[in-house]
Design a protein around this motif. Structure first.
Motif: not given
Length: 220
Positions: A88-90, A96-97, A153-154, A159-161
């Motif tokens: 997911l692109v932040t 995202v924290l 912080r993203h 991005w995050i998985p």
């Protein structure tokens, strides 16, 4: 005559790909930009790019930030043949924290006890013990959080998985699925305040981890 029902055999790899594609399509449907990530192969991630030295989870496309998409056709094409991880692109629809599990559990517990619906949002969890709170974008970290090595912080450029991507330690899952919050995102300042309060009640030595090599790209 005796009738028997036999389900057709579907290779596990195909099931994984279909599951990942279905999840990616669901995120894109709600406006969350996705990009294919390298797939787990043994103890490292393979993106298919010749000579790529990155062994940890990373985007499969070199131009991932420019090509990340919510287009259903593009999502279907990406996952048509390969069981890519779902990233997911932040920094677009949400930041995202990313916090340690002990801190994440305290915050989620206080959210449920207080019944503060406006503070509830999607929370993803990795088997390595990282809790990822999706919040509204654009709010810098408070000073109490910014100096800690175990809180990231993203934002834009990161991005995050996402579930159900597989990591070496296990599968990414939702502690609070986005459907449970009707895909709403909580106010970032409110969640940061709860994180700060939870730090004040923590016992024992502070847990720290070295920042990942990709932190600069992820927005730190």
């Amino acid at each position: 005559m005796q009738w028997t029902v036999h389900r057709p055999f579907v290779p596990p790899g195909v099931l994984d790909r279909l599951r990942l594609r279905r999840a990616a399509a669901r995120y894109a449907e709600h406006g969350w930009a996705v990009t294919p990530g390298a797939r787990l192969s043994g103890h490292r991630f393979a993106c298919g790019r010749p000579g790529c030295p990155i062994m940890a989870c990373h985007p499969a496309l070199e131009s991932w930030e420019d090509t990340a998409s919510v287009d259903p056709g593009q999502v279907q094409a990406w996952w048509r043949h390969e069981p890519y991880s779902v990233l997911l692109v932040t920094g677009r629809r949400f930041d995202v924290l990313d916090v340690p599990a002990a801190l994440g559990l305290r915050v989620l517990g206080s959210t449920r006890l207080s019944r503060r619906r406006e503070a509830c949002g999607p929370v993803a969890v990795t088997a390595a013990g990282r809790w990822m709170f999706l919040v509204g974008p654009g709010v810098p970290l408070r000073s109490e959080l910014d100096h800690r090595l175990d809180i990231v912080r993203h934002r834009r450029g990161s991005w995050i998985p996402a579930a159900p991507s597989r990591m070496p330690e296990g599968t990414v899952r939702w502690a609070v699925p986005p459907e449970q919050t009707q895909w709403r995102l909580p106010d970032a300042e409110m969640v940061q305040a709860m994180l700060t309060d939870a730090l004040g009640t923590a016992r024992g030595p502070r847990l720290t981890i070295p920042r990942q090599l990709s932190t600069a790209r992820r927005g730190g």
